[in-house]
Design a protein around this motif. Structure first.
Motif, short mmCIF file in Angstrom:
data_model
loop_
_atom_site.label_atom_id
_atom_site.label_comp_id
_atom_site.label_asym_id
_atom_site.label_seq_id
_atom_site.Cartn_x
_atom_site.Cartn_y
_atom_site.Cartn_z
N LYS B 40 0.91 -1.10 0.02
CA LYS B 40 -0.09 0.06 0.01
C LYS B 40 0.96 1.03 -0.11
O LYS B 40 0.70 2.23 -0.77
N GLY B 41 1.79 1.23 0.75
CA GLY B 41 3.03 2.37 0.77
C GLY B 41 3.62 2.44 -0.35
O GLY B 41 3.60 3.61 -0.91
N ARG B 42 4.06 1.51 -0.97
CA ARG B 42 4.51 1.63 -2.38
C ARG B 42 3.71 2.31 -3.29
O ARG B 42 4.20 3.16 -4.04
N ALA B 43 2.49 2.08 -3.36
CA ALA B 43 1.43 2.69 -4.15
C ALA B 43 1.36 4.08 -4.07
O ALA B 43 1.37 4.96 -4.72
N GLU B 44 1.61 4.49 -2.70
CA GLU B 44 1.56 6.14 -2.26
C GLU B 44 2.91 6.72 -2.82
O GLU B 44 2.89 7.54 -3.81
N TYR B 45 4.16 6.35 -2.31
CA TYR B 45 5.39 7.00 -2.38
C TYR B 45 5.69 6.79 -4.00
O TYR B 45 6.16 7.86 -4.41
N SER B 46 5.34 5.79 -4.65
CA SER B 46 5.99 5.60 -6.11
C SER B 46 5.16 6.63 -6.77
O SER B 46 5.59 6.47 -8.22
N ASN B 47 3.92 7.30 -6.40
CA ASN B 47 3.32 8.18 -7.38
C ASN B 47 3.64 9.57 -6.75
O ASN B 47 2.58 10.48 -7.22
N ASP B 48 4.39 9.76 -5.74
CA ASP B 48 4.29 11.16 -5.47
C ASP B 48 5.76 11.73 -5.44
O ASP B 48 6.91 11.00 -5.09
N ALA B 49 5.98 12.74 -6.22
CA ALA B 49 7.46 13.20 -6.74
C ALA B 49 8.15 13.60 -5.19
O ALA B 49 9.41 13.26 -5.48
N GLU B 50 7.43 14.23 -4.30
CA GLU B 50 8.32 14.47 -3.15
C GLU B 50 8.99 13.40 -2.57
O GLU B 50 10.12 13.15 -2.12
N ASP B 51 8.06 12.33 -2.14
CA ASP B 51 8.74 10.96 -1.82
C ASP B 51 9.71 10.45 -2.32
O ASP B 51 10.58 10.07 -2.01
N LEU B 52 9.35 10.25 -3.85
CA LEU B 52 10.57 9.79 -4.58
C LEU B 52 11.60 10.35 -4.48
O LEU B 52 12.95 9.77 -4.44
N ILE B 53 11.90 11.80 -4.33
CA ILE B 53 13.17 12.60 -3.97
C ILE B 53 13.73 12.23 -2.74
O ILE B 53 14.87 12.01 -2.83
N GLN B 54 12.98 11.87 -1.96
CA GLN B 54 13.17 11.67 -0.38
C GLN B 54 14.03 10.37 -0.38
O GLN B 54 14.81 9.78 -0.04
N VAL B 55 13.50 9.31 -1.25
CA VAL B 55 13.97 7.88 -1.55
C VAL B 55 15.25 8.04 -1.99
O VAL B 55 16.19 7.61 -1.63
N SER B 56 15.60 8.99 -3.25
CA SER B 56 16.55 9.31 -3.63
C SER B 56 17.60 9.71 -2.89
O SER B 56 19.01 9.44 -2.59
N HIS B 57 17.26 10.26 -1.64
CA HIS B 57 18.29 11.08 -0.70
C HIS B 57 18.93 9.82 0.13
O HIS B 57 19.99 9.84 0.52
N VAL B 58 17.82 8.94 0.45
CA VAL B 58 18.06 7.82 1.33
C VAL B 58 19.35 6.98 0.46
O VAL B 58 20.28 6.57 1.19
#
Lengths: 74, 74, 74, 74, 74, 74
Positions: B40-58
């Motif tokens: 469920k979380g993947r469906a959220e973050y993988s369609n959210d530009a801000e979250d994807l930028i944070q993923v890239s930061h980690v």
């Protein structure tokens, strides 16, 4: 009492990752020792994609320290 | 059982980047092992530009550790 | 007056972690010395999972500095 | 197939900065390979000051790694 | 005119922490030199727990640089 | 064409700080080259305390790299 962080030394990278998780949790527990509040907080962040990404970022920051402390287990 | 992180050593920078991604994912999975919640979380973050930028930061934070562990594949 | 940060040297990793917490708090106190405001702020962040994760991230950043200063207590 | 990250070595700091941008983008693309989703996301973040600041933060984190890998092009 | 940052050298860790605070403030002032805007901003962030935690994170990042520059005042 | 980042070398810490600001801005400009969009974004972030704190965090991250590249101007 025994220290929860006697050393940064671990035998393997995976143990080092576990230690980084423990350090990240202690960073929260020392700020908020109340277990009920922590349980309520866990219910929140553990179902929130953004929060889980931030948790991973804290673990990554602590793991960098543990890895350097163990000379990257070379 | 086999360790998911036996070593930080990789042959190439790209493999190192893959390991950094794996470490970033494990930072989430250890905090939230429930696969349904993660999906469920993947469906959220993988369609959210801000979250994807944070993923890239980690990933960038973990890659810095892996790169140092491999002496930047010099 | 005595300095609140005479040295980065600590005997153990756990004391180093305590120092990192103190440094993180001072990072806030120097920006906002008013105790009433700080108390109100504490009531907010200490019941907010996201804020507690950020607190842990600041502690992790300061701990990295303290650990390097103590050569990882090798 | 050719690797997108064969080496961290670049001739100049500016090329190193370009590589850091590429690594930051790959940190997103590996999490979300769907080009349509990425295009929609670009329309969002590229018009949002806060998101652009976060993008710059990821680039800065990756650039630190690339700069260390190239011994700061001394 | 005198430089506001002639050196990273300080005699003590506490002075190093003060310098890290000054660097963090200058990071804001160079982006927004208008004092009225800064005063209004101060009223906002200095009463917001989350913002104060972020301020502490910037100070921690700058302090890491100052501490390394002073070889951790060993 | 001349490179905007020919070297990380600067004569003084203050020039290093200026370079860190330039790198932080380029991290945004490379992601969003459209000047009108950037001007609109500037109007937003430069009046938002939280955004200005994040700007300072990016500058701090880039300054750490520049300072290490200059051996802390020892």
């Amino acid at each position: 009492a025994d220290s929860w962080l006697p050393t940064l030394k671990t035998d393997t990278p995976e143990q080092g990752f576990q230690l980084a998780i423990k350090m990240s949790r202690m960073g929260v527990k020392t700020a908020q020792p109340n277990m009920d509040v922590l349980k309520k907080g866990r219910a929140e962040y553990s179902n929130d994609a953004e929060d889980l990404i931030q948790v991973s970022h804290v673990v990554a920051t602590n793991f960098a320290t543990v890895a350097a402390a163990n000379n990257y287990w070379k």
